[in-house]
Each structure stands twice: as C-alpha cells, then as structure tokens.
Design a protein around this motif. Structure first.
Motif, PDB file in Angstrom:
ATOM      1  N   THR A 149      10.394  31.273  23.212  1.00 21.23           N
ATOM      2  CA  THR A 149      10.142  31.907  24.508  1.00 21.23           C
ATOM      3  C   THR A 149      10.154  33.423  24.404  1.00 21.23           C
ATOM      4  O   THR A 149       9.594  34.105  25.250  1.00 21.23           O
ATOM      5  CB  THR A 149      11.190  31.471  25.543  1.00 21.23           C
ATOM      6  N   ASP A 150      10.805  33.937  23.364  1.00 17.44           N
ATOM      7  CA  ASP A 150      10.887  35.388  23.168  1.00 17.44           C
ATOM      8  C   ASP A 150      11.321  35.646  21.734  1.00 17.44           C
ATOM      9  O   ASP A 150      11.978  34.818  21.110  1.00 17.44           O
ATOM     10  CB  ASP A 150      11.905  35.993  24.138  1.00 17.44           C
ATOM     11  N   SER A 151      10.960  36.802  21.238  1.00 15.65           N
ATOM     12  CA  SER A 151      11.349  37.207  19.889  1.00 15.65           C
ATOM     13  C   SER A 151      11.630  38.699  19.907  1.00 15.65           C
ATOM     14  O   SER A 151      10.803  39.483  20.390  1.00 15.65           O
ATOM     15  CB  SER A 151      10.221  36.878  18.910  1.00 15.65           C
ATOM     16  N   ILE A 152      12.792  39.065  19.407  1.00 14.02           N
ATOM     17  CA  ILE A 152      13.187  40.473  19.376  1.00 14.02           C
ATOM     18  C   ILE A 152      13.502  40.851  17.936  1.00 14.02           C
ATOM     19  O   ILE A 152      14.414  40.278  17.322  1.00 14.02           O
ATOM     20  CB  ILE A 152      14.416  40.735  20.269  1.00 14.02           C
ATOM     21  N   GLN A 153      12.749  41.791  17.388  1.00 16.10           N
ATOM     22  CA  GLN A 153      13.017  42.237  16.025  1.00 16.10           C
ATOM     23  C   GLN A 153      14.127  43.271  16.056  1.00 16.10           C
ATOM     24  O   GLN A 153      14.004  44.322  16.674  1.00 16.10           O
ATOM     25  CB  GLN A 153      11.771  42.831  15.369  1.00 16.10           C
ATOM     26  N   ILE A 154      15.225  42.947  15.389  1.00 16.03           N
ATOM     27  CA  ILE A 154      16.369  43.851  15.306  1.00 16.03           C
ATOM     28  C   ILE A 154      16.106  44.905  14.242  1.00 16.03           C
ATOM     29  O   ILE A 154      16.438  46.065  14.405  1.00 16.03           O
ATOM     30  CB  ILE A 154      17.666  43.076  15.002  1.00 16.03           C
ATOM     31  N   GLY A 155      15.500  44.475  13.129  1.00 17.33           N
ATOM     32  CA  GLY A 155      15.126  45.416  12.082  1.00 17.33           C
ATOM     33  C   GLY A 155      15.809  45.135  10.759  1.00 17.33           C
ATOM     34  O   GLY A 155      16.468  44.113  10.578  1.00 17.33           O
ATOM     35  N   ASP A 181      18.033  31.777  17.797  1.00 22.54           N
ATOM     36  CA  ASP A 181      18.153  31.710  16.342  1.00 22.54           C
ATOM     37  C   ASP A 181      18.143  33.144  15.836  1.00 22.54           C
ATOM     38  O   ASP A 181      17.129  33.825  15.911  1.00 22.54           O
ATOM     39  CB  ASP A 181      16.994  30.913  15.756  1.00 22.54           C
ATOM     40  N   GLN A 182      19.290  33.593  15.352  1.00 23.63           N
ATOM     41  CA  GLN A 182      19.433  34.955  14.856  1.00 23.63           C
ATOM     42  C   GLN A 182      19.138  34.938  13.362  1.00 23.63           C
ATOM     43  O   GLN A 182      20.031  34.906  12.537  1.00 23.63           O
ATOM     44  CB  GLN A 182      20.836  35.467  15.161  1.00 23.63           C
TER      45      GLN A 182
END
Length: 147
Positions: free
Chosen positions: A12-18, A48-49
C-alpha cells in the motif's frame, strides 16, 4: 507439516529510508486477507522493514497484525526474500513467524513457531505467503481454532 494459513496482500506504500549498515532500508506497508486455513477471511496488514543487500537479497523484518472476528493476533516475522535469477523483480520468501495474542481461542499461537514460504513480485506489489506450524503447540492450531 500441514498448512496453517495462506495469505495474499498488496503493498500500500513504500518509504525508502536510505543507506544503512549492510544495505538500503525500505519500509514496505501491506494489506491483505487470509485465503486458506483456519484464519480464512481475516485481514492481514503490517510493515516490512527490509534491508536490501548489494547482492539483491532482502532481509525481512516484518510486523503484522492479523485481525480476526475474535480479536487480533500479532506476528513478528523474520527471513529472507531471494531474487529469481530469471525475473529479478520476483523474490522467493522464506523464514519464520512468532505470534502474540490475548484471544483465548488463539492461545496456541503464543508458543507456535511457523515456517513461512512464498513469493513477492515487486513489479505488481503482490505478496503470497503460506505458513506451516513447526512446533508441537502450533500443530494444534487448526483444532484449537475450530473448537
């Protein structure tokens, strides 16, 4: 081993931490449903991290909630997603899950160890995972839930 559950979900979403030690960290949020087993119909959602390594393998660190009619079950999942050599956007998932719940009917989950196996397609954002009990407590899950 018998099948305890299968679920299908979508990102549903994806966030790139880096960049982090050992790879690139990305938080992938997902939402889906149990499609087989005693928990059929329950909603499954979580994050899922992941840590994507330089070789393309992915370290899974998943927190999910299984929402049943009787109450919630929390799952803590660890494992790997390994890329398919012929289709790098597809990964095979392998690992294990541990659970926590306060719902009396699901008490056996609190001592269950469940092997997970499945796939994720990063191009379509789809996840398909099956869980099979490895521990004696977990092998009684189907009977405990049916009671």
């Amino acid at each position: 081993m018998h099948l305890d559950y299968r679920f299908q979900a979508r990102f549903t979403d994806s966030i790139q931490i880096g960049p982090v030690d050992g790879g690139i960290r990305v938080d992938n949020y997902f939402d889906g449903r149990m499609t087989e087993g005693a928990l059929t119909g329950a909603r499954v959602r979580g994050v899922d991290q992941v840590r994507v390594r330089a070789d393309g393998s992915v370290v899974l660190d998943i927190r999910e909630t299984i929402e049943t009619e009787q109450g919630p079950i929390s799952a803590d999942v660890r494992g790997y997603a390994l890329p398919d050599a012929d289709a790098p956007h597809r990964h095979r998932i392998t690992g294990f899950a541990l659970f926590s719940t306060a719902v009396p009917g699901y008490a056996d989950y609190n001592t269950a160890v469940v092997a997970i196996d499945g796939s994720v397609d990063m191009a379509t954002g789809t996840i398909d995972v099956a869980g099979r009990a490895l521990s004696p407590a977990g092998q009684g899950l189907r009977h405990a839930i049916a009671a």
